[in-house]
Design a protein around this motif. Sequence first.
Motif, short mmCIF file in Angstrom:
data_model
loop_
_atom_site.label_atom_id
_atom_site.label_comp_id
_atom_site.label_asym_id
_atom_site.label_seq_id
_atom_site.Cartn_x
_atom_site.Cartn_y
_atom_site.Cartn_z
N GLN A 21 24.24 -18.81 99.68
CA GLN A 21 24.82 -20.12 99.95
C GLN A 21 25.80 -20.52 98.85
O GLN A 21 26.82 -21.16 99.13
CB GLN A 21 23.72 -21.17 100.07
CG GLN A 21 24.21 -22.54 100.53
CD GLN A 21 24.88 -22.48 101.89
OE1 GLN A 21 24.37 -21.86 102.81
NE2 GLN A 21 26.03 -23.13 102.03
N GLU A 22 25.52 -20.13 97.62
CA GLU A 22 26.43 -20.44 96.52
C GLU A 22 27.77 -19.75 96.71
O GLU A 22 28.84 -20.31 96.46
CB GLU A 22 25.81 -20.03 95.19
CG GLU A 22 24.60 -20.87 94.79
CD GLU A 22 24.05 -20.46 93.44
OE1 GLU A 22 24.56 -19.46 92.87
OE2 GLU A 22 23.11 -21.12 92.95
N GLU A 23 27.74 -18.47 97.18
CA GLU A 23 28.98 -17.75 97.42
C GLU A 23 29.77 -18.37 98.57
O GLU A 23 31.00 -18.47 98.52
CB GLU A 23 28.66 -16.28 97.75
CG GLU A 23 28.10 -15.51 96.57
CD GLU A 23 27.66 -14.10 96.95
OE1 GLU A 23 27.63 -13.24 96.06
OE2 GLU A 23 27.34 -13.88 98.14
N ILE A 24 29.05 -18.82 99.61
CA ILE A 24 29.72 -19.48 100.74
C ILE A 24 30.35 -20.79 100.29
O ILE A 24 31.50 -21.11 100.64
CB ILE A 24 28.73 -19.72 101.89
CG1 ILE A 24 28.27 -18.37 102.47
CG2 ILE A 24 29.35 -20.58 102.98
CD1 ILE A 24 27.19 -18.50 103.52
N ASP A 25 29.63 -21.56 99.47
CA ASP A 25 30.16 -22.85 98.99
C ASP A 25 31.38 -22.65 98.11
O ASP A 25 32.28 -23.49 98.08
CB ASP A 25 29.08 -23.60 98.21
CG ASP A 25 27.93 -24.06 99.10
OD1 ASP A 25 28.13 -24.13 100.34
OD2 ASP A 25 26.84 -24.33 98.58
N ALA A 26 31.44 -21.52 97.39
CA ALA A 26 32.57 -21.26 96.50
C ALA A 26 33.75 -20.62 97.21
O ALA A 26 34.81 -20.42 96.61
CB ALA A 26 32.12 -20.35 95.34
N ALA A 27 33.58 -20.31 98.51
CA ALA A 27 34.63 -19.59 99.24
C ALA A 27 35.60 -20.51 99.97
O ALA A 27 36.47 -20.03 100.69
CB ALA A 27 34.00 -18.62 100.25
N TRP A 28 35.45 -21.83 99.81
CA TRP A 28 36.37 -22.76 100.48
C TRP A 28 37.70 -22.77 99.72
O TRP A 28 37.74 -22.85 98.49
CB TRP A 28 35.79 -24.17 100.51
CG TRP A 28 34.63 -24.31 101.43
CD1 TRP A 28 33.31 -24.33 101.10
CD2 TRP A 28 34.68 -24.45 102.84
NE1 TRP A 28 32.53 -24.47 102.20
CE2 TRP A 28 33.34 -24.55 103.30
CE3 TRP A 28 35.71 -24.49 103.78
CZ2 TRP A 28 33.02 -24.69 104.64
CZ3 TRP A 28 35.39 -24.64 105.10
CH2 TRP A 28 34.06 -24.74 105.53
N GLU A 29 38.81 -22.72 100.46
CA GLU A 29 40.13 -22.78 99.84
C GLU A 29 41.08 -23.55 100.76
O GLU A 29 40.92 -23.57 101.98
CB GLU A 29 40.69 -21.39 99.59
CG GLU A 29 40.79 -20.51 100.82
CD GLU A 29 41.28 -19.11 100.50
OE1 GLU A 29 41.62 -18.39 101.44
OE2 GLU A 29 41.32 -18.75 99.31
N GLU A 30 42.04 -24.23 100.14
CA GLU A 30 43.01 -25.02 100.90
C GLU A 30 43.98 -24.10 101.64
O GLU A 30 44.59 -23.21 101.05
CB GLU A 30 43.79 -25.93 99.95
CG GLU A 30 44.81 -26.82 100.65
CD GLU A 30 45.56 -27.71 99.69
OE1 GLU A 30 46.75 -28.00 99.95
OE2 GLU A 30 44.97 -28.10 98.65
N THR A 31 44.11 -24.32 102.96
CA THR A 31 45.00 -23.48 103.78
C THR A 31 46.10 -24.29 104.45
O THR A 31 47.05 -23.70 104.97
CB THR A 31 44.19 -22.74 104.86
OG1 THR A 31 43.42 -23.70 105.63
CG2 THR A 31 43.23 -21.74 104.24
N GLU A 32 46.00 -25.61 104.45
CA GLU A 32 47.03 -26.42 105.10
C GLU A 32 47.00 -27.82 104.51
O GLU A 32 45.93 -28.36 104.19
CB GLU A 32 46.77 -26.49 106.62
CG GLU A 32 47.83 -27.25 107.39
CD GLU A 32 47.50 -27.35 108.88
OE1 GLU A 32 48.13 -28.16 109.57
OE2 GLU A 32 46.60 -26.61 109.33
N ARG A 33 48.18 -28.45 104.35
CA ARG A 33 48.26 -29.82 103.80
C ARG A 33 49.35 -30.58 104.53
O ARG A 33 50.46 -30.08 104.72
CB ARG A 33 48.55 -29.78 102.29
CG ARG A 33 48.76 -31.17 101.67
CD ARG A 33 49.13 -31.03 100.20
NE ARG A 33 47.98 -30.65 99.41
CZ ARG A 33 47.18 -31.51 98.76
NH1 ARG A 33 47.44 -32.82 98.83
NH2 ARG A 33 46.17 -31.09 98.04
N THR A 34 49.02 -31.78 104.97
CA THR A 34 49.98 -32.71 105.56
C THR A 34 49.97 -33.97 104.71
O THR A 34 48.95 -34.67 104.64
CB THR A 34 49.61 -33.05 107.02
OG1 THR A 34 49.55 -31.85 107.79
CG2 THR A 34 50.66 -33.99 107.62
#
Length: 313
Positions: free
Chosen positions: A162-175
């Motif tokens: 779960q720690e690896e999953i939580d750390a895998a979020w990254e920004e892919t789009e911004r408006t």
Amino acid sequence: MKNKIKKYATIGTIAIMGLLLANTAVEKTVTVISEADTSCIGVYSGGDKTAGYNDESYRVAEKYLSDDEIYAEIQESAYSTSVIETMINDGHLLGYVDQLKAEGWIPQDFTPAGSKSSSTTQTETKAEPPADNQASSSETKEQPKTETKTETKTETKAEPTQEEIDAAWEETERTEATCTEDGKIVYTNSITGDTKEESIPAAGHDYEVTETADATCTEDGTNTYTCKVCGDTYEEAIPATGHTEGEWKVTKEAGLFSTGSKEVTCEKCGEVLDAEEIPQTCPLPLAVVIGVVVAVVVIIGAIVVLVRRRKNI
């Protein structure tokens, strides 16, 4: 008798040569099988659904779609078997592997790239005794029999924590947000493929006065405001100030028998607010004065005439 012996000898020689040739062919076949890389040999079962109208865009699906959404597209024949296997090897659809095999989208023996396989091949050669009808006068080679055994060991890659999953979020789009509309940031999890959004509140207008029309005594003015960010404008009224009454001023002096005039004006704009007439200084009109003078002259003349007549008498 000699002819029969000669005939049998010829037959025996031919049989021995045939056995030698067969033995040589078997040995070559065994050598080829033994030296082949058996780890690349697989039996294809299932995976015959190869239509894929969206094969070229599968990277986009991996980046922005969840496993459930990708699986739904597979049901619509969006991806071919090879692309589905590639997506599984990239870490997607791991929970759907058995289901995809059962539906025939991928082969039954397909193993995800996350699993490591090692094969060990053992070859055993057993010698068979020579046939009873082989001639005893010649040397006969034993015909070998080859059996190939393959053992496969599979090491399955551990599931991410779960720690690896939580750390895998990254920004892919911004408006970006505007003055009146909210913006958003889209995050994608590189392990699970899930997405989430974060709202960016609208900043609101930042106005400043860019133009002013001053109000007058009788007309309203305006202030024009412009947003420094988006250029939006609006106007605000400045109420009319109204007149400021000054003091009365004589514009024409009154004479003995002529009237004068005076007026009051606005101190700010100079507009005449009121005007009045100044009476003549003599209390009697000019005509009355003239009549009185004529009457006096007539009376004096009459008196003079009477006096002269009495003296003559």
